[in-house]
Structures are given as C-alpha cells and as structure tokens.
Enzyme design. Structure first.
Site, PDB file in Angstrom:
ATOM      1  N   HIS A 196      43.625 -16.698 -20.669  1.00 43.50           N
ATOM      2  CA  HIS A 196      43.569 -15.355 -21.249  1.00 43.50           C
ATOM      3  C   HIS A 196      42.200 -15.194 -21.898  1.00 43.50           C
ATOM      4  CE1 HIS A 196      45.368 -18.234 -24.032  1.00 43.50           C
ATOM      5  NE2 HIS A 196      44.767 -17.575 -25.000  1.00 43.50           N
ATOM      6  N   GLY A 197      41.848 -13.973 -22.233  1.00 43.74           N
ATOM      7  CA  GLY A 197      40.522 -13.695 -22.782  1.00 43.74           C
ATOM      8  C   GLY A 197      40.372 -14.100 -24.235  1.00 43.74           C
TER       9      GLY A 197
END
Length: 145
Positions: free
Chosen positions: A62-63
């Site tokens: 995920h970012g």
C-alpha cells in the site's frame, strides 16, 4: 461498495521481484480508477522503507501516508503468484493484495484483509480457486464477518 471485482484479480501472476509484483497489483488499482499512477510509485517507496510481507505467503503493499491525496476511492487488487515472489521473508509471497483506502478507511481495510488470512484455510482456498469470482467471494466473505 464492492472493494474487489474480477477485473482487479490476476490468477497466474509472474514477477521477477517484489517491485514488479507490487507494480502489477498497483496497475490493477490504477486501471479500476481507485488511484493515480503516482500512487503505485508510493507503494514501491513504502516497500523500500518497510516490507509489506505479512508472513504466511501474504504481502499487502500500500502507499505511504503522503500518498493519500492520490487515492480517489477505496479498493483492493489481488495477484496470485503460483510460483511465489521473494519479498525478503522466510518464504515467498504467493498472494499480493494491493490496497488503496480513501479517507480514514486505511487501518480498517488493512486489518480486515489481514484477518481473512489469520485462517490458514483461506490462503489455501485462494491458492486453489479456479476463478477470479471465487477469490473475490472468499475475501469479501471473510471481510464481512
């Protein structure tokens, strides 16, 4: 809202390394309109800071926190790697789940996905699933519980 659809699932992914695997999961999120291309770069950036390998054959890239503005809607992508991908853990990742969570959804989505995999049978069911719909059903069923 459906977090997962068959268009965001790849059954037989092949990647040379974890970064290629993360980009595959990220591209599905981009193609579905959940995130911008830049978000995928932030997924790779997070991986360089700390591994998103959770153990048990699962990685959840995920970012970074700074990437929040690059997310337009919450969604998941799933790439199954029958041959596995080295994420630097003691075993390869066979399932890579990309997460994009808008607003305050991030921890809830991450926790729900991780909870699905606390039951080892779910990893096995996903690895043995014949269709994208089957995988979506397993994940969504586990997240609703």
């Amino acid at each position: 809202m459906k977090l997962l659809s068959k268009e965001k699932i790849i059954l037989n992914g092949k990647a040379n390394d974890k970064y290629e695997a993360i980009r595959m999961a990220g591209k599905l999120l981009v193609d579905a309109g959940h995130v911008t291309e830049e978000y995928v770069d932030k997924m790779v950036e997070r991986e360089e800071i700390v591994s998103t390998y959770m153990g048990g054959g699962l990685a959840i890239p995920h970012g970074t926190k700074e990437a929040k503005s690059l997310i337009s809607s919450t969604g998941l992508s799933v790439v199954r790697f029958p041959e596995g991908v080295d994420f630097g853990g003691d075993e390869p990742a066979f399932i890579v789940i990309g997460i994009a969570a808008a607003g305050g959804d991030h921890m809830e989505v991450l926790t729900n996905v991780a909870m699905v995999f606390t039951e080892e049978s779910n990893l096995e069911r996903i690895m043995n699933a014949r269709t994208e719909e089957e995988i979506a059903k397993i994940l969504e069923g586990g997240m609703e519980a």
